[in-house]
Design a protein around this motif. Structure first.
Motif, PDB file in Angstrom:
ATOM      1  N   LYS A   1       0.790  -1.278   0.004  1.00 36.59           N
ATOM      2  CA  LYS A   1      -0.050  -0.020   0.047  1.00 36.59           C
ATOM      3  C   LYS A   1       0.975   1.476  -0.055  1.00 36.59           C
ATOM      4  O   LYS A   1       0.607   2.192  -0.582  1.00 36.59           O
TER       5      LYS A   1
ATOM      6  N   GLY B   1       0.946   4.462  -2.362  1.00 38.28           N
ATOM      7  CA  GLY B   1       0.825   5.631  -1.765  1.00 38.28           C
ATOM      8  C   GLY B   1       2.001   6.523  -2.078  1.00 38.28           C
ATOM      9  O   GLY B   1       1.670   7.893  -2.624  1.00 38.28           O
TER      10      GLY B   1
ATOM     11  N   ASP C   1       1.444  10.162  -4.217  1.00 38.51           N
ATOM     12  CA  ASP C   1       2.158  11.329  -3.968  1.00 38.51           C
ATOM     13  C   ASP C   1       3.082  12.085  -4.960  1.00 38.51           C
ATOM     14  O   ASP C   1       3.113  13.331  -5.096  1.00 38.51           O
TER      15      ASP C   1
ATOM     16  N   PRO D   1     -10.654   8.740  -3.851  1.00 38.69           N
ATOM     17  CA  PRO D   1     -10.892   7.778  -2.664  1.00 38.69           C
ATOM     18  C   PRO D   1      -9.785   8.020  -1.756  1.00 38.69           C
ATOM     19  O   PRO D   1      -8.404   8.103  -2.239  1.00 38.69           O
ATOM     20  N   SER D   2      -9.703   7.481  -0.552  1.00 44.17           N
ATOM     21  CA  SER D   2      -8.530   7.503   0.295  1.00 44.17           C
ATOM     22  C   SER D   2      -7.688   6.214  -0.250  1.00 44.17           C
ATOM     23  O   SER D   2      -8.226   5.197  -0.637  1.00 44.17           O
ATOM     24  N   LEU D   3      -6.374   6.324   0.207  1.00 44.63           N
ATOM     25  CA  LEU D   3      -5.328   5.340  -0.252  1.00 44.63           C
ATOM     26  C   LEU D   3      -5.832   4.052   0.778  1.00 44.63           C
ATOM     27  O   LEU D   3      -5.901   2.845   0.564  1.00 44.63           O
ATOM     28  N   SER D   4      -6.264   4.549   2.075  1.00 41.06           N
ATOM     29  CA  SER D   4      -6.481   3.411   3.089  1.00 41.06           C
ATOM     30  C   SER D   4      -7.794   2.466   2.579  1.00 41.06           C
ATOM     31  O   SER D   4      -7.464   1.229   2.755  1.00 41.06           O
ATOM     32  N   ASP D   5      -8.669   3.210   1.935  1.00 38.11           N
ATOM     33  CA  ASP D   5      -9.782   2.318   1.597  1.00 38.11           C
ATOM     34  C   ASP D   5     -10.242   1.939   0.263  1.00 38.11           C
ATOM     35  O   ASP D   5     -10.515   0.729  -0.011  1.00 38.11           O
ATOM     36  N   ASP D   6      -9.046   2.545  -0.693  1.00 30.65           N
ATOM     37  CA  ASP D   6      -9.246   2.089  -2.092  1.00 30.65           C
ATOM     38  C   ASP D   6      -7.997   2.583  -2.735  1.00 30.65           C
ATOM     39  O   ASP D   6      -7.919   3.523  -3.715  1.00 30.65           O
TER      40      ASP D   6
ATOM     41  N   ALA E   1      -7.671   5.648  -5.573  1.00 27.95           N
ATOM     42  CA  ALA E   1      -6.567   6.550  -5.313  1.00 27.95           C
ATOM     43  C   ALA E   1      -5.668   6.967  -6.632  1.00 27.95           C
ATOM     44  O   ALA E   1      -5.410   8.060  -6.867  1.00 27.95           O
TER      45      ALA E   1
END
Length: 191
Positions: free
Chosen positions: A39, A43, A47, A64-69, A73
């Motif tokens: 992940k 990310g 970035d 979408p957030s990186l954490s969720d999707d 992202a």
């Protein structure tokens, strides 16, 4: 036809397919040669896309957030960079970069576009996917990898926490070109 935009698109398609193939339980797998998870690799690429739009006074758009999707992202960040590459005026806009003055499309090509190739290998390795890099990409990247300035291997040389390339990993001179490229880029192809 814009070769930089086309090359970006091919590289982004390849990276996106690797992101899409990551299984839910694999996101915390460690990537080789980095202190990153799968992940974290995505990310980093997201970035770096943000760094490509900042010279225009922009941030990445809603995503979408990186954490969720992680896939969503990446797709959103990709759309923001493709908007620059498909606008001739924006693509040709010059700005200062850590490597000197260059156009937006040159900066995208040399940084985030090329980054997706190397970090695609990292992501594939972390998640058990095919880690073969397109031989044309390997051949294209080889001359530049042979000329990496030592400053680019010094942690923090371009800012706090920024590591551009790790120390060279020695591989046999008769190893496949992909392995020699990875070694020059600070990756152990046998890890």
């Amino acid at each position: 036809m814009n070769t930089v935009a086309d090359r970006y698109r091919v590289r982004a398609d390849a990276f996106e397919s690797k992101v899409a193939a990551v299984e839910a339980g694999q996101w915390e797998n460690r990537s080789p040669g980095e202190e990153w998870t799968a992940k974290d690799v995505v990310g980093h690429i997201v970035d770096m896309h943000g760094a490509m739009v900042r010279p225009f006074g922009r941030d990445l758009g809603p995503a979408p957030s990186l954490s969720d999707d992680p896939l969503g992202a990446f797709q959103a960040a990709r759309a923001d960079v493709e908007a620059i590459l498909t606008d001739p005026a924006l693509a040709a806009t010059e700005h200062e970069t850590p490597a000197g003055k260059m156009t937006a499309e040159q900066h995208i090509d040399q940084v985030v576009s090329a980054d997706m190739v190397l970090h695609g290998w990292d992501l594939a390795r972390a998640t058990g996917q095919d880690d073969t890099i397109d031989p044309e990409e390997v051949a294209r990247m080889w001359p530049g990898a042979q000329a990496i300035p030592e400053q680019m291997r010094i942690p923090g040389a371009f800012g706090p926490g920024i590591v551009v390339f790790g120390p060279e990993v020695k591989v046999p001179e008769d190893a496949p070109l992909q392995d020699r490229l990875l070694g020059l880029l600070g990756r152990d192809p046998n890890a």
